[in-house]
Design an enzyme around this catalytic site. Sequence first.
Site, PDB file in Angstrom:
ATOM      1  N   VAL A  26      12.165 -92.928 -11.483  1.00  0.00           N
ATOM      2  CA  VAL A  26      11.614 -93.911 -12.429  1.00  0.00           C
ATOM      3  C   VAL A  26      10.342 -94.513 -11.834  1.00  0.00           C
ATOM      4  O   VAL A  26       9.285 -94.588 -12.488  1.00  0.00           O
ATOM      5  CB  VAL A  26      12.652 -95.026 -12.741  1.00  0.00           C
ATOM      6  N   ARG A  75      28.240-107.149 -10.955  1.00  0.00           N
ATOM      7  CA  ARG A  75      28.692-107.387 -12.334  1.00  0.00           C
ATOM      8  C   ARG A  75      28.434-108.869 -12.557  1.00  0.00           C
ATOM      9  O   ARG A  75      29.062-109.715 -11.928  1.00  0.00           O
ATOM     10  CB  ARG A  75      30.176-107.043 -12.485  1.00  0.00           C
ATOM     11  N   GLY A 105      26.764 -98.067 -16.164  1.00  0.00           N
ATOM     12  CA  GLY A 105      27.784 -97.495 -17.035  1.00  0.00           C
ATOM     13  C   GLY A 105      27.954 -98.287 -18.318  1.00  0.00           C
ATOM     14  O   GLY A 105      27.028 -98.974 -18.776  1.00  0.00           O
ATOM     15  N   SER A 108      27.160-102.107 -18.394  1.00  0.00           N
ATOM     16  CA  SER A 108      25.732-102.364 -18.158  1.00  0.00           C
ATOM     17  C   SER A 108      24.901-102.002 -19.388  1.00  0.00           C
ATOM     18  O   SER A 108      23.950-102.710 -19.751  1.00  0.00           O
ATOM     19  CB  SER A 108      25.250-101.531 -16.972  1.00  0.00           C
ATOM     20  N   THR A 129      27.239 -93.707 -13.475  1.00  0.00           N
ATOM     21  CA  THR A 129      28.650 -94.036 -13.216  1.00  0.00           C
ATOM     22  C   THR A 129      29.363 -92.762 -12.804  1.00  0.00           C
ATOM     23  O   THR A 129      29.079 -91.688 -13.350  1.00  0.00           O
ATOM     24  CB  THR A 129      29.348 -94.625 -14.456  1.00  0.00           C
ATOM     25  N   ASP A 131      32.338 -92.167 -13.469  1.00  0.00           N
ATOM     26  CA  ASP A 131      33.466 -91.935 -14.381  1.00  0.00           C
ATOM     27  C   ASP A 131      33.212 -90.906 -15.483  1.00  0.00           C
ATOM     28  O   ASP A 131      34.146 -90.397 -16.077  1.00  0.00           O
ATOM     29  CB  ASP A 131      33.867 -93.255 -15.062  1.00  0.00           C
ATOM     30  N   HIS A 256      37.655 -96.390  -3.516  1.00  0.00           N
ATOM     31  CA  HIS A 256      36.195 -96.504  -3.525  1.00  0.00           C
ATOM     32  C   HIS A 256      35.478 -95.458  -2.698  1.00  0.00           C
ATOM     33  O   HIS A 256      34.251 -95.356  -2.792  1.00  0.00           O
ATOM     34  CB  HIS A 256      35.786 -97.915  -3.081  1.00  0.00           C
TER      35      HIS A 256
HETATM   36  O1  F6P Z   1      32.392 -97.171 -11.261  1.00  0.00           O
HETATM   37  C1  F6P Z   1      33.366 -97.242 -12.249  1.00  0.00           C
HETATM   38  C2  F6P Z   1      34.636 -97.550 -11.602  1.00  0.00           C
HETATM   39  O2  F6P Z   1      34.682 -96.702 -10.523  1.00  0.00           O
HETATM   40  C3  F6P Z   1      35.956 -97.443 -12.329  1.00  0.00           C
HETATM   41  O3  F6P Z   1      36.523 -96.183 -12.466  1.00  0.00           O
HETATM   42  C4  F6P Z   1      36.843 -98.359 -11.533  1.00  0.00           C
HETATM   43  O4  F6P Z   1      37.902 -98.793 -12.284  1.00  0.00           O
HETATM   44  C5  F6P Z   1      35.899 -99.467 -11.235  1.00  0.00           C
HETATM   45  O5  F6P Z   1      34.619 -98.890 -11.150  1.00  0.00           O
HETATM   46  C6  F6P Z   1      36.196-100.232  -9.969  1.00  0.00           C
HETATM   47  O6  F6P Z   1      35.212-101.201  -9.821  1.00  0.00           O
HETATM   48  P1  F6P Z   1      35.155-102.325  -8.698  1.00  0.00           P
HETATM   49  O7  F6P Z   1      34.198-101.822  -7.683  1.00  0.00           O
HETATM   50  O8  F6P Z   1      34.644-103.515  -9.391  1.00  0.00           O
HETATM   51  O9  F6P Z   1      36.520-102.437  -8.130  1.00  0.00           O
END
Ligand code: F6P
Length: 326
Positions: A26, A75, A105, A108, A129, A131, A256
């Site tokens: 970008v 967030r 995602g 957002s 994302t 997901d 994570h």
């Molecule tokens: O990035 C999306 C995601 O990985 C979801 O699948 C999962 O539920 C969520 O984020 C977890 O987010 P956090 O980092 O806020 O625990």
Amino acid sequence: MAAIKTIGILTSGGDAPGMNAAIRAVTRTAIYNKFSVKGIKRGYYGLVYNEIEDFTSRSVSNIIQQGGTILKTARCKEFATPEGRKTAYDNMRAAGIDALVVIGGDGSLTGARIFAEEYDIPIVGLPGTIDNDLGGTDSTIGYDTALNTIVDAVDKIRDTATSHERLFFVEVMGHMAGDLALNGALASGAEAAIIPEMETQIDQLADLVNRGFRKSKNSAIVLVAENPSTGGAMGLAERIKKEFPQYDARVTILGHLQRGGSPTAADRILASRMGAAAITALGDGQRNVMIGVKNGELVYVPFSKATCHAHRVDYADIDLVKILSI
Ligand code: F6P
């Protein structure tokens, strides 16, 4: 519509490998096309709290291979309120930003849609994302890397599952979509994927046991998408203990670690193409669309379609996992 001179860029929500490659694309495409670029830190939080900095082409040096996001992410609760968005708009205008590129995602891009509608701002989104749960795109930035991380982990779990002749439930992310579980199962040769999309239709655990997978194998690996409706890996293991005590079940929650790591070549290429396309889109007067990829071609997807939970797994793959694991 006033001509766009300065473009702000932010990453928001859960981070995803390839976000940095997108920020780089970008920034450099914008500068190449004579726009100014400002980096906004910590997603919408940086707009609300005025954490905005000038970006040059050197600001994005040496990041294409890095996981995470150099802009950081968050967030932001304040941005969910009209007052927060008013402050964000005032700060954005004071910084001279005319348009935004938002990488994130579902949440957002929903925020982007509301902000764009309220203040008539040109915004282009990039699907960032792991997901793969957005509508109108075959893939999201970070999905391929996360899938490869899952496969790597399951390959290792298989060694111990086979040695101990155990049933393993491996929980993967994807709270709204079963793509990581289903394609992770296909790619790692797992015996089943338990996904939210199927939960209302059949009892997926009973289906697995009734299939008699144990007849031909001593061990089994089941990928489970995290979602209250599936019970998650822990919930399923509890059920096994009560309903099918003959199985020795274990649980691994990948968590994570699926969000980290250096992006795969596929994610770097996708992010680079999408990042460049975001600038082309803004230059062409597109607004309030996400860049998607369909059958290898980049497409514009209205925010409303990207975030309406229209994404579908390929149901044929559910059967394919079963067939290939006999
Ligand atoms: O990035 C999306 C995601 O990985 C979801 O699948 C999962 O539920 C969520 O984020 C977890 O987010 P956090 O980092 O806020 O625990």
